[in-house]
Design an enzyme around this catalytic site. Sequence first.
Site, PDB file in Angstrom:
ATOM      1  N   LEU A  60       0.713  -1.146  -0.001  1.00  0.00           N
ATOM      2  CA  LEU A  60      -0.022   0.006  -0.018  1.00  0.00           C
ATOM      3  C   LEU A  60       0.796   1.302   0.000  1.00  0.00           C
ATOM      4  O   LEU A  60       0.516   2.243  -0.528  1.00  0.00           O
ATOM      5  CB  LEU A  60      -0.919   0.035   1.306  1.00  0.00           C
ATOM      6  CG  LEU A  60      -1.658   1.161   1.554  1.00  0.00           C
ATOM      7  CD1 LEU A  60      -2.861   1.475   0.444  1.00  0.00           C
ATOM      8  CD2 LEU A  60      -2.211   1.027   2.984  1.00  0.00           C
ATOM      9  N   TYR A  61       1.945   1.276   0.596  1.00  0.00           N
ATOM     10  CA  TYR A  61       2.900   2.714   0.721  1.00  0.00           C
ATOM     11  C   TYR A  61       3.096   3.108  -0.628  1.00  0.00           C
ATOM     12  O   TYR A  61       3.907   2.547  -1.110  1.00  0.00           O
ATOM     13  CB  TYR A  61       3.922   2.082   1.576  1.00  0.00           C
ATOM     14  CG  TYR A  61       3.748   1.589   3.144  1.00  0.00           C
ATOM     15  CD1 TYR A  61       2.444   1.892   3.700  1.00  0.00           C
ATOM     16  CD2 TYR A  61       4.756   1.191   3.666  1.00  0.00           C
ATOM     17  CE1 TYR A  61       2.176   1.255   4.877  1.00  0.00           C
ATOM     18  CE2 TYR A  61       4.539   0.538   4.984  1.00  0.00           C
ATOM     19  CZ  TYR A  61       3.130   0.755   5.631  1.00  0.00           C
ATOM     20  OH  TYR A  61       3.093   0.339   7.033  1.00  0.00           O
TER      21      TYR A  61
END
Length: 347
Positions: A60-61
Site C-alpha cells: 500500500l505504501y
Amino acid sequence: MEYVKLGGTGLDVSPIAIGAMTYGRPDQGHPAWSLPEEESRPLIKHALEQGINFFDSANLYSLGSSEEILGRALRDFADRDDVVIATKLRHPMRPGPNGKGLSRKAVMTEIDHSLRRLGTDYVDLYQIHRNDPSTPLEETLEALHDLVKAGKVRYLGASSMHAWEFSKALHLQKANGWARFVSMQDHYNLLAREEEREMLPLCADEGVGTIVWSPLARGRLARAWDDNATARSETDGGYADLLYSTPDSDRQIVDAVGAVADARGVSRAQIALAWLRANPVVVAPLVGANSTRHIDEAVASLDIVLTDDEIAQLERPYTPRYDFQGISSDAELQRIAARIPQMTVSR
C-alpha cells in the site's frame, strides 16, 4: 549491534526496524511528507551502516513505490542474505472486485507484485496488514501457508487486530499444520498501552514477537507538549487525534518523558524507545526515520536501561482509552470517531 530472535524463530533481526512508509513518491498515493528516492537512499544506507538489518514496507505504501525504493537501495547497499525484508498486503491496490483483501487470489497476486517491486525472489516476513472480514480466515491462512511452502515467503506475520481474532488464527494454523504467524505488528507506545491487556500476554504465551508501529505516537513522545506538530501529524486527517484522545493524561506522560530524558541528558525519543525495550515481547519498534539523527537516536536508545522508578514515573499518568487495534475499515473508523465525544471507558 546485538541482534535478537524474531519471536520463537531462529531468525536474527536488529532490535530497531526501519519503517519504509516514510519512503515513497509523494505523487503516488502518499502524503507530502514521504521522501522521494534520492532522499531515501542515504537513510537506508546509513541504517545498514549502523547495523540495522530489519526493514518493513507494504504494498500500500505509495502504491508500491515504497517497496521499489527499498528494494533498489538494499540491492545496491547490502547483501540480500544479510537483510530481513518484511512487507504486507490487504488494502486496495487497484480498482475492481479483486484489487484488495486477503482472498487466495489476492494473496497469490500481491506476493508476486511485491517480489517484483522489491527485486527479490523471496520475502522474509509477509504480514496481513489487517483482517479481511469478507474472506474466510481458513482461505487466507492456507494461501499464506502455500506461499511459505513455495519458497516465496520465509515467515508469516499479522498486524493490528483483536486478541481473540489473533488467537483464532493461531489455533487454526496449529490445527491444520499450516505455517504459523511468528510476529504481531501492533500499535504500542506510552500513550497507547491497551495491548497490555490481552494481545501482549497472548503473544508472550504463544512465542510471538511484536513489532511496534508508531512507537513515538506520531512524534508526540519526541517533543514537548506545546512544540509544533510534525509534518505527518498535520496531514493525517485527524487520525492521530483519534489514536491519542486523552489530552490531560497524555500531556502528563509527555512531561514525564521529558523529565526522565533531561535527568539522563538524552533525547525524549531515546527514553520512549527504551521504555518499549523493557517489555520482553517487543522485538523491535518501527522507526520512520526521515533523517540520520532519527536513526542514530534509535540506535542509541538500545544502550539505555531504565530503572524501575523511571518506568513507574513514565507509566503512572496513563489512563484507559479506546483501542483501535481491530478496526479494519475506514467506515468503521468514522463510526467510532463520531461516538468518541460521548464515549466513556470502563474497565
